[in-house]
Design an enzyme around this catalytic site. Structure first.
Site, PDB file in Angstrom:
ATOM      1  N   ASP A 113     -10.946   1.645   8.978  1.00 51.62           N
ATOM      2  CA  ASP A 113     -12.113   2.236   9.224  1.00 51.62           C
ATOM      3  C   ASP A 113     -12.754   0.869   9.562  1.00 51.62           C
ATOM      4  O   ASP A 113     -12.700  -0.105   9.162  1.00 51.62           O
ATOM      5  CB  ASP A 113     -12.519   2.964   7.932  1.00 51.62           C
ATOM      6  CG  ASP A 113     -13.518   3.987   8.401  1.00 51.62           C
ATOM      7  OD1 ASP A 113     -14.157   3.736   9.234  1.00 51.62           O
ATOM      8  OD2 ASP A 113     -13.933   4.804   7.710  1.00 51.62           O
TER       9      ASP A 113
HETATM   10  C1  NOJ Z   1     -16.813   5.087   9.966  1.00 49.51           C
HETATM   11  C2  NOJ Z   1     -16.418   6.406   9.637  1.00 49.51           C
HETATM   12  O1  NOJ Z   1     -15.899   6.444   8.112  1.00 49.51           O
HETATM   13  C3  NOJ Z   1     -15.164   6.963  10.563  1.00 49.51           C
HETATM   14  O2  NOJ Z   1     -14.683   8.175  10.113  1.00 49.51           O
HETATM   15  C4  NOJ Z   1     -15.344   6.697  11.932  1.00 49.51           C
HETATM   16  O3  NOJ Z   1     -14.429   6.947  12.584  1.00 49.51           O
HETATM   17  C5  NOJ Z   1     -15.809   5.046  12.115  1.00 49.51           C
HETATM   18  N1  NOJ Z   1     -16.922   5.022  11.213  1.00 49.51           N
HETATM   19  C6  NOJ Z   1     -16.066   4.934  13.550  1.00 49.51           C
HETATM   20  O4  NOJ Z   1     -17.365   5.472  13.740  1.00 49.51           O
END
Ligand code: NOJ
Length: 799
Positions: free
Chosen positions: A287
């Site tokens: 993430d």
């Molecule tokens: C943080 C989020 O937790 C995740 O779900 C997402 O795909 C990423 N940011 C990218 O935007």
């Protein structure tokens, strides 16, 4: 520049707080006791694996490093392109309910609304349509589905609505069919967030301040979800196993730590469980800001560091040159790097995207200011998708109460109360691309989706107000509305009709909402929040004077309803949850009885907040905050059943305009070998013989269901398993559901539940395998909800 990056990041990570330029601290608690397994392509990707190895042999060390470190580009994350080898720059883009941030695509119903349909055909078809839109907009890897992280351990969880059922089996079914939908149209899909990501509070992306932050960026390490091995296997790992089995090409590791080690560096969950037991053959990606170092993460199983060099490295300068040096000096074996690269390439081949390039990317994601190409507009929405999501909205609208208010009987005088019925006065973009956090004075308009990276702009959102107005034209009904929740006088005039000759409305439709978004958990389960919603107030005000009040709930999970639910003036309550851009038409279909409601709750609605397991959001203000999963297997309905707490509406509950009778439960012990797994997992069980899989069907349970009412309607039939007491399991656990559709009055149909080995096994922490219960008997219960289970049958397993 840092300020700009901060703003851009805010749109990705979920805050508008400034970014502080803290140095990367040492990642704490790195444990990579379990070495990372090397991929072999598994059952489905053997050929792609050999092709990946061939390309790998052509690559320089620097190219390999670049392949596993996100690069600059137009998308939320971008992989390296190597033109001489035909490798495209791959685009990774959110999210679970639509492409974002972009226009020209569908805002799909949320995961929980789709879950509420309990219809695997709709779950699958939604994924197919969603994946097609990603593909058509030039996205290689969709950053969805949300396959059990969060699962819904806490009713307050800020992202539960992105996911499915507060239950591993239910979410497992959704993960399987949902993932399959992506794969079948040639998309690469990403199961997220792995794992035990059950709260937003203290999730802490690297080097980033969030609204909940109490320490400077990166001084505090992420919340540690402390979970025991049995709970992990039986509750949290389950739905990821289903995503892997369905062929997900990517898995995203979560922000949180697991038992003290960052999820993205946790060799037990990544190497032992995901790549070992589940035999995951694709790439484990971080993430955004979930990577806090290089060596521990590489050896802890993380393949691809994202966004890597994107966002000006603000989320950590890891992998890249640090990894290069580590491979050169032997700290990290090149064989590990090779496998990381292979895991990125295999899905490219397996999806068909290497051989047939996808359409050009139209996105210029908000994180990509350093990317010069402007976003383009390409409308990819299909008419059939609009029809599909209207059906999901209608079939996902749960009828919670009905004392005669529904279906509507050609009302001639309709009152509509609540800002949640109408449009957003600032337009779809007016409240930000992600959060719908509007100015305090603004009427935010109808709530069709939660906020954060799971939000997607609608193409053409039809509000409940617009749909009701259009419907009312058919009978020339009078339609009055008050969309300001604090306009108590206007509301009073409208619901009483006292100033007008036609008198009181035939029906008062009150629209209530509860907003939530990524990086914030709910503080409470009330409908009145902040300065602007007052949703409970308008329900109380309307029900006090209008004796045919119907409540519509746009909610991301449970809310407490005790102040009004038993009010006799409230003649019906429906909950479409977060239904996406066909919110209005889907609702009209149910209100006017074009379809009988058939949805059921994917979570439990309690009578009081204290009835849920305690402390499911940890507010441990320390540098190393901890969340202990002390309720273990007893999440959601399992907790209420275990402690005999009567909920207001139980998991699996939902009314219909018709009625159903249940009879004749039977079992058929014919075994059928698993043919559903796209990729075979390595999950093993006690007594396993050659060729047997834990996903083989070992039994079929059937029951006869009769439509005893006067409506053609669908019924969701549920099967729960009771294990022998000695196994110390919750009283009933969901292990099957089927939706019998279009049942005519008096029609009887057979509900059939294929039972797989895993469904009747428990995880044995000593032998580290699944096994049948020691007493070898289980009881199957079949019924219409987790608490209405009229049929039961006890079965003995001979093995
Ligand atoms: C943080 C989020 O937790 C995740 O779900 C997402 O795909 C990423 N940011 C990218 O935007």
């Amino acid at each position: 520049m840092k300020g700009l990056i901060g703003i851009l990041l805010a749109t990705v990570l979920g805050t508008s707080q400034p970014v502080r330029g803290a140095q990367a601290p040492e990642a704490t608690g790195l444990a990579f006791a379990v070495p990372p397994p090397t991929s072999n392509g598994g059952q489905a990707w053997k050929d792609s694996h050999s092709r990946a190895l061939k390309l790998l042999a052509e690559m320089t060390l620097q190219e390999k490093i670049s392949m596993v470190t996100g690069q600059r580009g137009p998308c939320a994350a971008n992989s390296e392109s190597i033109e001489r080898l035909g490798i495209p720059r791959m685009c990774f883009q959110d999210g679970p309910a639509g492409v974002r941030p972009a226009l020209g695509h569908t805002q799909f119903p949320s995961g929980i609304t789709t879950a509420a349909t309990w219809d695997v055909e709709l779950i699958y078809n939604r994924s197919v349509a969603l994946a097609q839109e990603f593909y058509d907009m030039g996205v290689h890897i969709a950053l969805g589905m949300t396959t059990g992280g969060p699962l819904g351990r806490s009713p307050y969880g800020g992202r539960n609505w992105e996911g499915w059922y507060a239950d591993p089996y239910g979410t497992g079914v959704a993960s399987f069919y949902g993932t399959k939908g992506f794969i079948d149209v040639g998309m690469q899909s990403c199961a997220k967030h792995y794992t035990v990501y059950e709260q937003e509070t203290f999730r802490n992306p690297f080097n980033f301040t969030e609204p909940y932050s109490v320490y400077k960026a990166s001084e505090q390490v992420p919340i540690s979800s402390n979970v025991d091995d049995k709970t992990n296997h039986e509750v949290y790992l389950w739905s990821f196993a289903e995503a892997v089995r369905a062929g997900t090409t990517h898995v995203m590791c979560a922000y949180n730590s697991i038992n003290g080690t960052h999820a993205c560096a946790n060799s037990e969950s990544n190497n032992l469980h995901l790549k070992g037991e589940l035999n995951f053959q694709g790439a484990l990606i971080s993430d955004w800001g979930g990577t806090w170092g290089t060596e521990g993460f590489v050896m802890g199983g993380l393949d691809l560091n994202l966004p890597g060099l994107g966002y000006g490295n603000i989320l950590g300068n890891f992998y890249d040159q640090e990894l290069y040096q580590m491979v050169l000096n032997g700290t990290i074996p090149e064989s590990r790097l090779d496998d990381m690269v292979v895991r990125v390439l295999v899905p490219l081949f397996a999806s068909g995207q290497y051989d047939k390039p996808i359409p050009s990317t139209v996105i210029n994601s908000v994180g990509a200011a350093n990317w010069p190409e402007p976003a383009q507009y390409r409308n990819v929405q299909k008419r059939s998708t609009v029809e599909l999501i209207r059906k999901i909205s209608a079939d996902g609208t749960i009828l919670l109460k009905n004392t005669g208010g529904l279906p509507l009987k050609a009302p001639k005088n309709i009152a509509i109360i609540g800002q949640d019925a109408g449009p957003n006065l600032l337009g779809i973009q007016g409240c930000g691309k992600l959060f719908r956090d509007c100015d305090i004075w603004n009427n935010n308009g109808t709530l069709s989706l939660g906020g954060g990276s799971g939000y997607a702009w609608p193409n053409n959102l039809i509000t409940p107000l617009e749909a009701i107005q259009a419907k009312a034209l058919e009978t020339q009904a009078l339609v009055q509305f008050v969309l300001n929740n604090t306009a108590t006088n206007a509301i009073d005039l409208t619901i009483t009709g006292r100033a007008l000759p036609m008198g009181q409305p035939d029906v008062c439709l009150v629209f209530a909402e509860r907003y939530v978004r990524e990086n914030m958990d709910r503080n409470d389960l009330s409908l009145n929040i902040g300065e602007w919603t007052h949703s409970e107030d308008i329900i109380l005000q309307t029900a006090a004077k209008c004796n045919n009040t119907i409540v519509v709930l746009h909610i991301p999970g449970p809310v407490i309803m005790e102040a009004w639910i038993d009010n006799p003036n409230i003649t019906a309550v429906v909950a479409p949850l977060l239904p996406g851009e066909q919110t209005g038409p889907g609702l009209v279909d149910v209100l006017w009885g074009h379809v009988s409601p058939s949805a059921k709750l994917p979570f439990t609605i309690a009578k009081a907040e204290k009835d849920y397991p305690p402390n499911t959001i940890s507010y441990d203000i320390s540098v190393t905050p901890q969340a202990d999963f002390t309720e273990k297997l007893k999440i959601d309905y399992r907790w209420f059943d275990s402690y005999n707490i009567t909920p207001r509406f139980e998991f699996g509950f939902g009314l219909s305009y018709s009625t159903f009778a249940y009879s004749e439960i039977k079992s058929d012990p014919t075994e059928v070998p698993d043919s559903t797994s796209v990729q075979k997992t390595n999950e093993s069980f006690v007594g396993q013989q050659d060729g047997q899989s834990i996903y083989d069907m070992v039994l079929t349970i059937t029951a006869e269901i009769t439509n005893t009412g006067r409506w053609t309607a669908a019924e969701v039939v549920q099967l729960y398993v009771s294990f022998p007491t000695a196994e110390n399991q919750p009283p009933n656990v969901l292990r099957g559901f089927t939706k019998l559709k279009n049942m005519k009055p008096d029609e009887t149909r057979t509900a059939s539940f294929p039972i797989r080995r895993k469904d009747v096994m428990v995880w044995d922490v000593v032998v580290q395998k699944w096994r049948y219960p020691a007493e070898q008997t289980v009881t199957f219960r079949v019924g219409s909800s987790s608490r209405k289970l009229p049929l039961s049958l006890t079965h003995r397993f001979c093995h």
